[in-house]
Design an enzyme around this catalytic site. Structure first.
Site, PDB file in Angstrom:
ATOM      1  N   MET A  28       0.841  -1.199   0.000  1.00 47.82           N
ATOM      2  CA  MET A  28       0.000   0.000   0.000  1.00 47.82           C
ATOM      3  C   MET A  28       0.880   1.255   0.000  1.00 47.82           C
ATOM      4  O   MET A  28       0.414   2.347   0.342  1.00 47.82           O
ATOM      5  CB  MET A  28      -0.935   0.003   1.205  1.00 47.82           C
ATOM      6  N   HIS A  61       9.012   1.248   3.429  1.00 51.26           N
ATOM      7  CA  HIS A  61      10.150   1.273   4.349  1.00 51.26           C
ATOM      8  C   HIS A  61      11.023   0.064   4.033  1.00 51.26           C
ATOM      9  O   HIS A  61      10.717  -0.712   3.112  1.00 51.26           O
ATOM     10  CB  HIS A  61       9.651   1.277   5.801  1.00 51.26           C
ATOM     11  N   HIS A 111       9.355  -3.365   3.370  1.00 53.36           N
ATOM     12  CA  HIS A 111       8.846  -3.598   2.014  1.00 53.36           C
ATOM     13  C   HIS A 111      10.003  -3.911   1.064  1.00 53.36           C
ATOM     14  O   HIS A 111       9.908  -4.808   0.223  1.00 53.36           O
ATOM     15  CB  HIS A 111       8.129  -2.347   1.489  1.00 53.36           C
ATOM     16  N   GLN A 126     -10.376  -2.553   2.063  1.00 55.82           N
ATOM     17  CA  GLN A 126      -9.895  -3.252   3.252  1.00 55.82           C
ATOM     18  C   GLN A 126      -9.820  -2.344   4.478  1.00 55.82           C
ATOM     19  O   GLN A 126      -9.320  -2.746   5.519  1.00 55.82           O
ATOM     20  CB  GLN A 126      -8.554  -3.930   2.975  1.00 55.82           C
ATOM     21  N   GLY A 181       4.825 -10.272   3.743  1.00 58.56           N
ATOM     22  CA  GLY A 181       5.576 -10.273   4.993  1.00 58.56           C
ATOM     23  C   GLY A 181       4.873 -11.074   6.079  1.00 58.56           C
ATOM     24  O   GLY A 181       3.647 -11.051   6.197  1.00 58.56           O
ATOM     25  N   GLU A 182       5.674 -11.756   6.904  1.00 56.24           N
ATOM     26  CA  GLU A 182       5.113 -12.435   8.078  1.00 56.24           C
ATOM     27  C   GLU A 182       4.618 -11.420   9.103  1.00 56.24           C
ATOM     28  O   GLU A 182       3.934 -11.778  10.050  1.00 56.24           O
ATOM     29  CB  GLU A 182       6.172 -13.348   8.701  1.00 56.24           C
ATOM     30  N   ASP A 197       2.315  -9.409   8.762  1.00 57.16           N
ATOM     31  CA  ASP A 197       0.859  -9.568   8.726  1.00 57.16           C
ATOM     32  C   ASP A 197       0.590 -11.069   8.589  1.00 57.16           C
ATOM     33  O   ASP A 197       0.243 -11.564   7.526  1.00 57.16           O
ATOM     34  CB  ASP A 197       0.289  -8.783   7.549  1.00 57.16           C
ATOM     35  N   LEU A 210      11.025  -7.456   9.248  1.00 59.13           N
ATOM     36  CA  LEU A 210      12.154  -6.549   9.459  1.00 59.13           C
ATOM     37  C   LEU A 210      11.826  -5.618  10.630  1.00 59.13           C
ATOM     38  O   LEU A 210      10.727  -5.063  10.687  1.00 59.13           O
ATOM     39  CB  LEU A 210      12.428  -5.735   8.202  1.00 59.13           C
ATOM     40  N   SER A 229       4.331   1.066   8.076  1.00 57.04           N
ATOM     41  CA  SER A 229       4.003   2.401   7.558  1.00 57.04           C
ATOM     42  C   SER A 229       3.271   3.211   8.617  1.00 57.04           C
ATOM     43  O   SER A 229       3.330   4.440   8.636  1.00 57.04           O
ATOM     44  CB  SER A 229       3.118   2.293   6.314  1.00 57.04           C
TER      45      SER A 229
HETATM   46  P1  AMP Z   1       1.462  -2.898   3.517  1.00 58.92           P
HETATM   47  O1  AMP Z   1       2.018  -1.850   2.607  1.00 58.92           O
HETATM   48  O2  AMP Z   1       1.474  -2.515   4.945  1.00 58.92           O
HETATM   49  O3  AMP Z   1       0.154  -3.454   3.024  1.00 58.92           O
HETATM   50  O4  AMP Z   1       2.491  -4.107   3.412  1.00 58.92           O
HETATM   51  C1  AMP Z   1       2.853  -4.672   2.186  1.00 58.92           C
HETATM   52  C2  AMP Z   1       3.632  -5.929   2.428  1.00 58.92           C
HETATM   53  O5  AMP Z   1       4.811  -5.629   3.172  1.00 58.92           O
HETATM   54  C3  AMP Z   1       2.861  -6.966   3.258  1.00 58.92           C
HETATM   55  O6  AMP Z   1       3.108  -8.259   2.729  1.00 58.92           O
HETATM   56  C4  AMP Z   1       3.444  -6.803   4.629  1.00 58.92           C
HETATM   57  O7  AMP Z   1       3.348  -7.956   5.415  1.00 58.92           O
HETATM   58  C5  AMP Z   1       4.887  -6.491   4.282  1.00 58.92           C
HETATM   59  N1  AMP Z   1       5.554  -5.836   5.401  1.00 58.92           N
HETATM   60  C6  AMP Z   1       5.119  -4.737   6.080  1.00 58.92           C
HETATM   61  N2  AMP Z   1       5.972  -4.452   7.100  1.00 58.92           N
HETATM   62  C7  AMP Z   1       6.950  -5.395   7.060  1.00 58.92           C
HETATM   63  C8  AMP Z   1       8.108  -5.652   7.847  1.00 58.92           C
HETATM   64  N3  AMP Z   1       8.430  -4.906   8.896  1.00 58.92           N
HETATM   65  N4  AMP Z   1       8.896  -6.712   7.519  1.00 58.92           N
HETATM   66  C9  AMP Z   1       8.563  -7.504   6.463  1.00 58.92           C
HETATM   67  N5  AMP Z   1       7.487  -7.308   5.676  1.00 58.92           N
HETATM   68  C10 AMP Z   1       6.687  -6.277   5.966  1.00 58.92           C
END
Ligand code: AMP
Length: 283
Positions: free
Chosen positions: A34, A38, A41, A65, A151-152, A154, A180, A190
């Site tokens: 989304m 950082h 991602h 969502q 990412g794990e 979520d 991470l 984020s």
């Molecule tokens: P989001 O932009 O928050 O929807 O996340 C996009 C993808 O990045 C998802 O698969 C998240 O699980 C992954 N993600 C977010 N934060 C982290 C992190 N700290 N470490 C690894 N993957 C992440």
């Protein structure tokens, strides 16, 4: 500055560009996000480049969502910086559709997943996983990638997507990537930028409690009492608890009593001010 990556905003051009990459014999990894990117991602993109010849990263803040009282309008949008960051890690294609490209007038179809999406974050965010699964399903079908990386961080989302891909015979292999963290243990997110300076100092306690609870469980402490202890500590430090649970790693069923099933996953969600933090570790 020459970016060296292709910025695409329509499904049709996305398909055309991925078809070209595949025609040349290459494999493709998809990394849905989304935005407000950082290092977490970017670690998914880097893993994508280890597993495939090219990486497509999507950036789409998916309205379906977000619940009514959630942060859709406030969600950070940093597209120019995101594109620079993706370019620096050699992303091949950035897919940044507008909302009406993904949900044009007359759109009606939703993907709904059963039990695995109903507890934990599904319980406190009604409709969240249906919205998430719908957009991820669409992205997987559009991209036709060989692998897709999530990412794990979520963790429930990862299992919901694995379930969906298997149930719908989507051939893309779903890969989970490690969380991470900042040096103090806070999982990168984020949403961390919403935290006040005071709350940012408190936030690493979430990871510390996960680690302490894991250690206690491995030492033989009873599950419910140990979880309750962790919750008490978080509450005493100003966190508003959503859940703190030990679950199995396939169906996400609650584990109780003695720890006799491993691997298991310890999952937590708690609010600091208006910021909802989630985290988890393997036990
Ligand atoms: P989001 O932009 O928050 O929807 O996340 C996009 C993808 O990045 C998802 O698969 C998240 O699980 C992954 N993600 C977010 N934060 C982290 C992190 N700290 N470490 C690894 N993957 C992440």
């Amino acid at each position: 500055m020459e970016l060296g990556l292709s910025i695409v905003s329509t499904a049709q051009v996305l398909r055309e560009e991925i078809t070209e990459l595949k025609k040349a014999g290459g494999t493709v990894a998809l990394v849905p996000t989304m935005g407000a990117l950082h290092e977490g991602h970017l670690s998914l993109v880097k893993l994508g480049l280890e597993l495939a010849d090219s990486v497509v990263c999507s950036i789409f803040v998916n309205p379906k969502q977000f619940g009514e009282n959630e942060d859709l309008d406030a969600y950070p949008r940093t597209l120019a910086a995101d594109i620079q960051a993706l370019s620096s890690v050699n992303t091949d294609i950035v897919f940044t559709p507008e909302t009406d490209e993904m949900y044009p007038e007359g759109y009606q179809t939703m993907v709904s997943i059963g039990d695995i999406s109903s507890g934990l974050c599904g319980a406190s965010r009604p409709g969240h996983f249906d919205g998430m699964a719908t957009i991820v399903c669409k992205l997987l079908l559009m991209a036709g990638a060989d692998v897709a990386i999530f990412g794990e961080k979520d963790y429930q989302q990862l299992l919901v997507i694995k379930r969906m891909a298997e149930d719908l015979h989507i051939p893309t292999k779903i890969i989970g990537a490690p969380i991470l963290r900042a040096d103090d243990g806070l999982a990168l997110s984020s949403r961390n930028q919403y935290l006040s300076a005071k709350d940012r100092d408190l936030a690493p306690l979430v990871y510390k409690i996960l680690v302490d609870t894991k250690d206690a469980l491995l030492d033989g402490s009873e599950i419910e009492a140990t979880l309750l202890n962790g919750q008490k500590t978080l509450k005493a430090n100003g966190f508003e608890m959503d859940y703190f649970e030990l679950r199995d790693t396939v169906f996400l069923q609650p584990l109780t009593g003695e720890l006799n099933q491993r691997p298991a996953r310890l999952l937590v969600a708690a609010k600091l001010g208006n910021t909802r933090l989630i985290d988890n570790i393997e036990v």
